[in-house]
Structures are given as C-alpha cells and as structure tokens.
Write an enzyme that holds these catalytic residues in place. Structure first.
Site, PDB file in Angstrom:
ATOM      1  N   ASP A 173      58.523  43.025  46.802  1.00 25.99           N
ATOM      2  CA  ASP A 173      57.970  41.806  47.398  1.00 25.99           C
ATOM      3  C   ASP A 173      58.376  41.778  48.869  1.00 25.99           C
ATOM      4  O   ASP A 173      59.255  42.526  49.298  1.00 25.99           O
ATOM      5  CB  ASP A 173      58.504  40.552  46.659  1.00 25.99           C
ATOM      6  CG  ASP A 173      57.588  39.351  46.839  1.00 25.99           C
ATOM      7  OD1 ASP A 173      56.845  39.019  45.907  1.00 25.99           O
ATOM      8  OD2 ASP A 173      57.587  38.746  47.945  1.00 25.99           O
ATOM      9  N   ASP A 268      40.456  44.706  37.231  1.00 26.84           N
ATOM     10  CA  ASP A 268      39.847  43.437  36.824  1.00 26.84           C
ATOM     11  C   ASP A 268      39.146  42.789  38.019  1.00 26.84           C
ATOM     12  O   ASP A 268      38.375  41.861  37.860  1.00 26.84           O
ATOM     13  CB  ASP A 268      40.947  42.504  36.284  1.00 26.84           C
ATOM     14  CG  ASP A 268      40.381  41.242  35.627  1.00 26.84           C
ATOM     15  OD1 ASP A 268      39.409  41.374  34.849  1.00 26.84           O
ATOM     16  OD2 ASP A 268      40.885  40.131  35.899  1.00 26.84           O
ATOM     17  N   GLU A 273      32.666  41.763  44.527  1.00 29.90           N
ATOM     18  CA  GLU A 273      32.298  40.959  43.347  1.00 29.90           C
ATOM     19  C   GLU A 273      31.157  40.019  43.727  1.00 29.90           C
ATOM     20  O   GLU A 273      31.136  39.526  44.849  1.00 29.90           O
ATOM     21  CB  GLU A 273      33.504  40.135  42.882  1.00 29.90           C
ATOM     22  CG  GLU A 273      34.583  41.001  42.260  1.00 29.90           C
ATOM     23  CD  GLU A 273      35.732  40.190  41.673  1.00 29.90           C
ATOM     24  OE1 GLU A 273      35.504  39.059  41.216  1.00 29.90           O
ATOM     25  OE2 GLU A 273      36.850  40.715  41.675  1.00 29.90           O
ATOM     26  N   HIS A 291      36.804  40.496  35.981  1.00 30.10           N
ATOM     27  CA  HIS A 291      37.631  39.406  36.518  1.00 30.10           C
ATOM     28  C   HIS A 291      37.930  38.347  35.433  1.00 30.10           C
ATOM     29  O   HIS A 291      37.557  37.191  35.566  1.00 30.10           O
ATOM     30  CB  HIS A 291      36.947  38.755  37.731  1.00 30.10           C
ATOM     31  CG  HIS A 291      37.914  38.027  38.628  1.00 30.10           C
ATOM     32  ND1 HIS A 291      37.750  37.946  39.980  1.00 30.10           N
ATOM     33  CD2 HIS A 291      39.061  37.342  38.364  1.00 30.10           C
ATOM     34  CE1 HIS A 291      38.741  37.245  40.516  1.00 30.10           C
ATOM     35  NE2 HIS A 291      39.551  36.872  39.539  1.00 30.10           N
ATOM     36  N   GLY A 293      41.142  37.854  34.122  1.00 31.26           N
ATOM     37  CA  GLY A 293      42.596  37.663  33.994  1.00 31.26           C
ATOM     38  C   GLY A 293      42.967  36.297  33.437  1.00 31.26           C
ATOM     39  O   GLY A 293      43.863  36.161  32.610  1.00 31.26           O
TER      40      GLY A 293
HETATM   41  P1  NAD Z   1      52.069  34.171  44.080  1.00 32.96           P
HETATM   42  O1  NAD Z   1      51.786  33.575  45.412  1.00 32.96           O
HETATM   43  O2  NAD Z   1      52.912  33.406  43.124  1.00 32.96           O
HETATM   44  O3  NAD Z   1      52.758  35.611  44.281  1.00 32.96           O
HETATM   45  C1  NAD Z   1      52.309  36.559  45.188  1.00 32.96           C
HETATM   46  C2  NAD Z   1      53.542  37.339  45.665  1.00 32.96           C
HETATM   47  O4  NAD Z   1      53.104  38.457  46.437  1.00 32.96           O
HETATM   48  C3  NAD Z   1      54.480  36.519  46.571  1.00 32.96           C
HETATM   49  O5  NAD Z   1      55.798  36.566  46.040  1.00 32.96           O
HETATM   50  C4  NAD Z   1      54.380  37.225  47.934  1.00 32.96           C
HETATM   51  O6  NAD Z   1      55.604  37.192  48.648  1.00 32.96           O
HETATM   52  C5  NAD Z   1      54.024  38.639  47.499  1.00 32.96           C
HETATM   53  N1  NAD Z   1      53.361  39.453  48.517  1.00 32.96           N
HETATM   54  C6  NAD Z   1      52.348  39.110  49.363  1.00 32.96           C
HETATM   55  N2  NAD Z   1      51.981  40.178  50.080  1.00 32.96           N
HETATM   56  C7  NAD Z   1      52.756  41.221  49.686  1.00 32.96           C
HETATM   57  C8  NAD Z   1      52.850  42.571  50.067  1.00 32.96           C
HETATM   58  N3  NAD Z   1      52.036  43.091  50.993  1.00 32.96           N
HETATM   59  N4  NAD Z   1      53.775  43.348  49.464  1.00 32.96           N
HETATM   60  C9  NAD Z   1      54.600  42.848  48.511  1.00 32.96           C
HETATM   61  N5  NAD Z   1      54.559  41.560  48.110  1.00 32.96           N
HETATM   62  C10 NAD Z   1      53.644  40.757  48.688  1.00 32.96           C
HETATM   63  O7  NAD Z   1      50.657  34.523  43.439  1.00 32.96           O
HETATM   64  P2  NAD Z   1      50.306  34.713  41.877  1.00 32.96           P
HETATM   65  O8  NAD Z   1      50.007  33.398  41.271  1.00 32.96           O
HETATM   66  O9  NAD Z   1      51.329  35.582  41.275  1.00 32.96           O
HETATM   67  O10 NAD Z   1      48.912  35.492  42.025  1.00 32.96           O
HETATM   68  C11 NAD Z   1      48.879  36.843  42.471  1.00 32.96           C
HETATM   69  C12 NAD Z   1      47.447  37.320  42.625  1.00 32.96           C
HETATM   70  O11 NAD Z   1      46.754  37.256  41.384  1.00 32.96           O
HETATM   71  C13 NAD Z   1      46.595  36.534  43.610  1.00 32.96           C
HETATM   72  O12 NAD Z   1      45.844  37.464  44.375  1.00 32.96           O
HETATM   73  C14 NAD Z   1      45.647  35.770  42.735  1.00 32.96           C
HETATM   74  O13 NAD Z   1      44.452  35.480  43.398  1.00 32.96           O
HETATM   75  C15 NAD Z   1      45.451  36.762  41.603  1.00 32.96           C
HETATM   76  N6  NAD Z   1      44.944  36.202  40.357  1.00 32.96           N
HETATM   77  C16 NAD Z   1      44.022  36.906  39.644  1.00 32.96           C
HETATM   78  C17 NAD Z   1      43.517  36.410  38.452  1.00 32.96           C
HETATM   79  C18 NAD Z   1      42.506  37.190  37.659  1.00 32.96           C
HETATM   80  O14 NAD Z   1      41.688  36.571  36.975  1.00 32.96           O
HETATM   81  N7  NAD Z   1      42.517  38.498  37.670  1.00 32.96           N
HETATM   82  C19 NAD Z   1      43.942  35.160  37.974  1.00 32.96           C
HETATM   83  C20 NAD Z   1      44.918  34.468  38.700  1.00 32.96           C
HETATM   84  C21 NAD Z   1      45.403  35.007  39.891  1.00 32.96           C
END
Ligand code: NAD
Length: 317
Positions: A173, A268, A273, A291, A293
């Site tokens: 992270d 996913d 998209e 998509h 998730g």
């Molecule tokens: P979150 O904000 O809780 O966590 C994201 C983490 O990534 C943070 O801790 C941040 O510090 C870290 N981060 C950002 N850029 C980084 C990098 N370059 N290198 C390392 N760490 C980095 O978010 P979340 O709720 O865990 O969601 C994560 C992702 O999942 C988002 O992109 C969200 O849109 C996606 N998501 C997808 C689905 C799906 O249907 N597939 C559903 C929900 C969320």
C-alpha cells in the site's frame, strides 16, 4: 421527492425510502435520455451503480438535481467535484460490498489454480484424456504467498480469507500503517493477525505466487501493473483484477500472458466497459466476469439500505 434508481436498488432500500415518503423509480433510462427524463419527470435524486454515468453535461442539464448516490465504492462514473461545486450532495456506500468482492477473488484464485475457467469452456467439445493431461499441473493455495496490492477495505477483507486458507499474505500500500486482520474460525471464533504493508511493490514482486489488486483508479490514470512490473514477477504467477479497468495495462498484460510470464489472470473489470476488447474475452488464460464483484444479494441489500439511510438522514422529514 422523486428518486431515479437507474441501476436498480434492493427491495429493502426501496421499501425504506418509500416508507419515508420518497417516490422511487427503477425503470432503466438509457444514458442519452437521462437528463431529459430527470427534467420531464421532476426527479431530484439519481442513484447509480457502475453502469450509469453522471457527468458534467448531465449535471448542467439538470438544474433541480439535489443528490447523486453511488451504490458501491468507486465514483469514477460521476463528476463528483463538479457536482459538489454546484451544491449537489454526492454519496456512496464504500464498505457494503468489500466482503462480496473478496469472496469473488477467492473463487477466482481457486479457479485459476486448477484451470477451471478453461476446463468449463472445453469439456463439451474437447477430448477427455487430452484435457485431463492439460490440467494436470494444478496448484494448492495453502502455503502459497499472495500479494495484495491496495490494502484498504477490500484488500483487508481478502487478507482475512487468504489467511484463513493458509496463505502467506504480503500487503502493498502507499501507507505502511499496521492493520489488524480478524480471521473468522467457524462462526463463533476468530484469530487476529497484524500485517504491516510494504510501500515498494518492486521489493516483493518476485516472491508472489498470486497477486490481487485492490487500488482505486489512479488519479493520473496510469496503470499500476505494466510490462516493467510483469518482468519482475515469478514466472507463472496468477493474478486477479477486481478493482478498476486501467490499473493493469491491457496491452502489456496480453504480451506477458503470451510469453508465459503470467500463468493466468481473472478479470472482473476492464478499460473499455461495457465493451471490453475481444482479445481479452477470448484469451484461454483469462477468466472473465462482467464486473460482478459486488453482485451478491447480501451486498445489494447492504448497499440499498445504506443509501436509503443516508438519504433519509439528510433529506427525510
Ligand atoms: P479503499 O479506498 O478502501 O482501498 C484502496 C487502497 O489502495 C488504499 O489503502 C490506498 O492507500 C491504496 N492505494 C491506492 N493507490 C495505490 C497504489 N498505487 N499502490 C498501492 N496501494 C495503493 O478501496 P476499496 O473499497 O478497498 O476498493 C478498492 C477498489 O475496488 C476500488 O477501485 C473500487 O472501485 C473497486 N471495487 C470493485 C468492485 C467490483 O465490482 N469489482 C466492487 C467494489 C469496489
């Protein structure tokens, strides 16, 4: 007040809103008809998931809009800052779907490790014995190392499942704050484990048997995994991307897959998209889902309920 839930809303969320006096419309409106419908029907709130976008043009064309709600996490389909500048409330439900995404990823990891995706595609037409040989080199997850890139809500939820499956978890992270992961054992016990994320992905890439990426779309739009990162990975690494299209460079990915550097990947999410490129969808080493998730009944219930409570809290009588 009229609410258009254009990508749907759970029945629990809808019931709560109706009970609080809101009118909830769930008939899907095509993207190019969105502003017109909102104005003609006197809609003041739009709820979306990832399908509908609410950009500057829609915001400008709908002067009576009071709220835009995103069921889920990423708000890259909404011009959030612009909407807020115009006095529109923008809300989302960041925590509701983490567990569902984590479970999808675990499914994808088990599936990739045993070539399930390819097997499902080929069993009806392929030769049984040839396929049996083709899938003979499966892998167990227990004892393997998973790198979780992006250690926020979903990354941490995934860590709890991966630890429970007996994997070594390396978190990556931008923040190195230590995190306590609670791992359920059955339904009435839990074990805690402290994980300190590393901040330099390059330090650990060659240790990982599996990688799952859970970062948001990067502010500068750049990919987190490109040719340079692929070149440092273990040969045959298995990867999952259930975060956002674009965090993995799709051109570089195809090269790394075809060179055998990457053993397989589950996607996913996609750059383009809802029309991902066909060479990804047709690739034998890519397991694709559309998509989904957050697409569980439990997550949808939590999302609908959380949206309803936020709206009622701010706009209810
Ligand atoms: P979150 O904000 O809780 O966590 C994201 C983490 O990534 C943070 O801790 C941040 O510090 C870290 N981060 C950002 N850029 C980084 C990098 N370059 N290198 C390392 N760490 C980095 O978010 P979340 O709720 O865990 O969601 C994560 C992702 O999942 C988002 O992109 C969200 O849109 C996606 N998501 C997808 C689905 C799906 O249907 N597939 C559903 C929900 C969320």
């Amino acid at each position: 007040m009229k609410i258009l839930a254009n990508d749907g809303i759970s029945s629990k969320g809808k019931e709560l809103l109706i009970a609080a006096g809101f009118t909830v419309i769930t008939d899907k409106v095509e993207q190019d008809q969105l502003a017109k419908t909102v104005n003609e029907q006197g809609i003041e709130m739009i709820l979306v998931r990832s399908a509908t976008t609410v950009r500057k043009e829609v915001i400008d064309a709908c002067p009576h809009l009071k709220l835009i709600g995103r069921g889920g996490v990423g708000m890259d389909n909404i011009d959030v800052a612009y909407a807020r500048e115009k006095g529109i409330t923008v809300i989302n439900t960041p925590a509701s779907s983490s567990q569902s995404v984590a479970e999808l990823v675990m499914g994808q990891l088990f599936s990739l490790a045993r070539f399930l995706n390819d097997s499902y595609k080929n069993m009806a037409t392929g030769d049984f014995s040839t396929l049996k040989k083709k899938y003979a080199k499966g892998m167990e997850l227990r004892g393997k190392t998973i790198g979780i890139i992006g250690f926020g809500r979903i990354g941490q939820s995934l860590a709890s499942y991966a630890l429970g499956a007996g994997m070594k978890v390396i978190a990556v992270d931008t923040s190195s704050n230590s995190v306590t992961i609670s791992v359920p054992v059955g339904i009435d016990q839990k074990v805690e484990k402290i994980i300190i994320p590393v901040t330099d992905l390059n330090e650990v890439l060659n240790e990982l048997d599996f990688i799952s990426i859970h970062v948001p779309k990067q502010a500068n739009g750049s990919a987190v995994l490109r040719a340079e990162e692929f070149s440092k990975m273990k040969k045959g690494v298995l990867i999952v991307n259930a975060s956002r299209g674009g965090v993995i460079d799709e051109n570089d990915l195809l090269v790394a897959l075809d060179e055998g550097k990457i053993g397989g990947i589950a996607l996913d999410v996609y750059e383009n998209e809802p029309n991902p490129r066909k060479d990804l969808l047709n690739h034998p080493k890519i397991a694709c889902t559309p998509h989904i998730g957050a697409a569980t009944l439990e997550a949808q219930d939590r999302i609908g309920e959380e949206l309803a409570q936020l709206i009622i809290g701010q706009f209810g009588k």
